[in-house]
Design an enzyme around this catalytic site. Structure first.
Site, PDB file in Angstrom:
ATOM      1  N   GLU A   1      41.907 -62.219  47.874  1.00  0.00           N
ATOM      2  CA  GLU A   1      42.257 -60.817  47.281  1.00  0.00           C
ATOM      3  C   GLU A   1      43.346 -60.312  47.734  1.00  0.00           C
ATOM      4  O   GLU A   1      44.053 -60.858  48.678  1.00  0.00           O
ATOM      5  CB  GLU A   1      40.812 -59.997  47.529  1.00  0.00           C
TER       6      GLU A   1
ATOM      7  N   HIS B   1      40.800 -47.927  44.023  1.00  0.00           N
ATOM      8  CA  HIS B   1      40.608 -49.296  43.504  1.00  0.00           C
ATOM      9  C   HIS B   1      41.333 -49.507  42.272  1.00  0.00           C
ATOM     10  O   HIS B   1      41.372 -48.761  41.297  1.00  0.00           O
ATOM     11  CB  HIS B   1      39.246 -49.858  43.163  1.00  0.00           C
TER      12      HIS B   1
ATOM     13  N   ARG C   1      46.132 -52.883  47.967  1.00  0.00           N
ATOM     14  CA  ARG C   1      45.553 -52.181  46.746  1.00  0.00           C
ATOM     15  C   ARG C   1      46.442 -50.736  46.614  1.00  0.00           C
ATOM     16  O   ARG C   1      46.589 -50.476  45.448  1.00  0.00           O
ATOM     17  CB  ARG C   1      44.055 -51.652  47.295  1.00  0.00           C
TER      18      ARG C   1
ATOM     19  N   HIS D   1      37.766 -45.145  45.482  1.00  0.00           N
ATOM     20  CA  HIS D   1      36.900 -46.371  45.992  1.00  0.00           C
ATOM     21  C   HIS D   1      36.472 -46.202  47.372  1.00  0.00           C
ATOM     22  O   HIS D   1      35.034 -46.657  47.559  1.00  0.00           O
ATOM     23  CB  HIS D   1      37.723 -47.562  45.565  1.00  0.00           C
TER      24      HIS D   1
ATOM     25  N   ARG E   1      42.787 -49.848  53.854  1.00  0.00           N
ATOM     26  CA  ARG E   1      41.986 -50.944  54.083  1.00  0.00           C
ATOM     27  C   ARG E   1      42.357 -52.266  53.351  1.00  0.00           C
ATOM     28  O   ARG E   1      42.614 -52.375  52.236  1.00  0.00           O
ATOM     29  CB  ARG E   1      40.321 -50.558  53.784  1.00  0.00           C
TER      30      ARG E   1
END
Length: 532
Positions: free
Chosen positions: A116, A244, A291, A352, A387
């Protein structure tokens, strides 16, 4: 009144893992888990991607995972905490597998690893695209096998009980604030009851419902953070709200359906409304940048083209592999009229994850004695300003274990507090107009989405604060004269969460990680945590 040795607020991965460990260590003590909705209605259930953990030592290492986490955190991670979580993670994952959680494997028997945004290698273990749901299932089945665990559903926690409720003046300067339990609204009999506990764990999840568009379920209303703030506990880094990048664009749908980052890890490409691959303009890592970068890039493209979404292009991907790895996403897209083999998926950023929250130490202990926090409601130092994808479930497992270790080392020396008063509802009346609550909630979501979103300015933040002040005054006045209801409590908690986000954003005179202020586009040399 009820008494319990260990009280857990929340039934996601953090709370359930902690409760299981305590139950096994102390089969003769009582553990009570409280949740305001169904037992499985948690943020955990909606986690798609998986668990980031070092498993393939030939291609991965603790050092690589630590470095990826620190880079994503943009200078605000606590390096000691990052090293601790990454190195302790594999053992915690092994435990959850022993409890029955299943993760996908290759034909050779090794874990199928995904990649990811922000990860330098493939390291995310997963169960198709419903990893959180699988973990929640396994933990709940294990919980129900433990006779000394009581799981109470549809029970809304109103406030933490501290010295304040015994008649003492409690401020942020008060030393040794203590938690004695909670007042709860029993949604079955509509009465407020008190539950006294020796140790309390908050595992209440996030606050995504403060925004108009969020991947969080409707229960994510910042309850734990708001309760601790009212109890004069320490909150930090609330300005770092992770959007997100890729939620399925469906106007008016709440919550928004998440398109996991693993789709981009498997080759999905972001394109604007003109079908142009645009990520090369923003980051060399393209669609697999962290992100915060991807969300800002999409936000920029939407503003340039004047649209409310971009596309995620999966048409070139192997359709059989896509359906096998992402069955839930495939079925949801089909239901929405999107055939991913021939059509691109319209996506837009959605709130998110909250990287800040209740400030804890390395054992999950808050600034309030006998009160722990774990999971998304906590700020442990792992995530910093942003994060890293799939680090949240790992953090919850590691800190649930650490909360368990610290709490069980003290439990035999703790006693229940005597003379805690019952809830005083004198002078309150049944609510006459629910519109006062529902309209305020709409206003709050609009304020936060329009003024405190992915890109911020000083003027927007000032305007948001003025409007939140009015909402706060109106809601507190309503709270003082109206009988307590879940809707009123959630509104009150969301306004508090919104205030803390705006306050933290106003104090941060720089752009870092998830906080981007066009009036301070550069990072400050002075890196600090904003503690409120």
């Amino acid at each position: 009144m009820q008494q319990t040795d260990f009280l857990v607020i929340g039934s996601g991965i953090a709370g359930l893992t902690y409760a299981l460990k305590v139950s096994q260590q102390y089969p003769d003590k009582k553990i009570t888990i409280i949740t305001k909705s169904r037992e499985d209605e948690t943020n955990t259930k909606y986690a798609q991607g998986g668990v980031a953990v070092v498993n393939d030592l030939e291609n991965d290492s603790f050092e690589k995972h630590i470095e990826d986490t620190l880079i994503a955190g943009d200078g605000l991670c606590n390096e000691r905490i990052v090293e601790m979580v990454v190195t302790e993670g594999p053992e915690r994952v092994s435990e959850i597998i022993e409890w029955g959680a299943n993760f996908d494997k290759n034909p050779d028997g090794d874990f199928s690893l995904g990649r990811e945004g922000g990860h330098s290698v493939f390291r995310v273990i997963h169960h198709k695209d419903v990893t959180g749901k699988e973990i929640e299932r396994a933990l709940l089945e294990a919980i129900h096998r433990r006779p000394n665990i009581q799981l109470v559903t549809h029970c809304f926690v109103v406030d933490l009980i501290t010295q304040h409720h015994l008649g003492y003046l409690v401020t942020k300067a008060t030393p040794d604030i203590e938690c004695y339990g909670v007042y709860v609204l029993n949604l079955t009999n509509k009465k407020i009851e008190k539950i006294l506990s020796k140790v309390t764990l908050l595992a209440t999840g996030g606050n995504g419902q403060v925004y108009r568009s969020t991947t969080n379920p409707t229960i994510a209303t910042g309850d734990g953070v708001a309760m601790v703030y009212r109890a004069k506990g320490r909150i930090e880094n609330m300005e770092f709200i992770q959007f997100h990048p890729t939620a399925l664009y469906q106007p008016g749908v709440n919550p928004s359906f998440l398109i996991t980052e693993a789709v981009r890890g498997d080759g999905g490409i972001l394109r604007n409304i003109h079908e142009e691959d645009f990520m090369h303009k923003y980051d060399p890592r393209l669609s697999l940048a962290p992100r915060d970068i991807v969300a800002r890039a999409i936000d920029s493209e939407m503003k340039i083209t004047g649209t409310e979404y971009v596309y995620l292009d999966c048409r070139h991907m192997d359709i059989d592999k896509f359906i096998h790895h992402f069955p839930n996403i495939y079925e949801t897209c089909i239901a929405a009229g999107i055939d991913v083999q021939h059509q691109m998926i319209p996506v837009a950023p959605a709130a998110h994850y909250s990287c800040g929250g209740i400030k804890t130490n390395e054992w999950g202990l808050t600034s309030i004695r006998n009160l722990y926090a774990c999971g998304e409601c906590a700020s442990t130092g792992l995530h910093g300003a942003n994060r890293l994808a799939s680090n949240s479930l790992l953090e919850a497992m590691v800190f649930a274990h650490r909360c368990f270790m610290d709490a069980t080392s003290k439990i035999d020396s703790l006693e229940f507090k005597e003379n805690v008063p019952d809830w005083d509802a004198r002078g309150t009346n049944a609510p006459r107009e629910m519109i006062l609550i529902t309209q305020s909630l709409k206003e709050l979501k609009q304020i936060m989405s329009d003024y405190v979103g992915i890109v911020r300015t000083n003027e927007r933040l000032e305007r948001a604060m003025r409007r939140l002040d009015i909402l706060h005054e109106e809601t507190e006045a309503l709270y003082q004269k109206t009988e307590v209801s879940p809707q009123l409590c959630e509104l009150r908690n969301l306004i508090t969460a919104g205030y803390l986000i705006v306050k933290g954003a106003s104090f941060r005179k720089e752009s870092r990680g998830l906080h981007f202020n066009t009036d301070y586009p550069l990072k400050s040399e002075l890196v600090q945590n904003i503690v409120l």
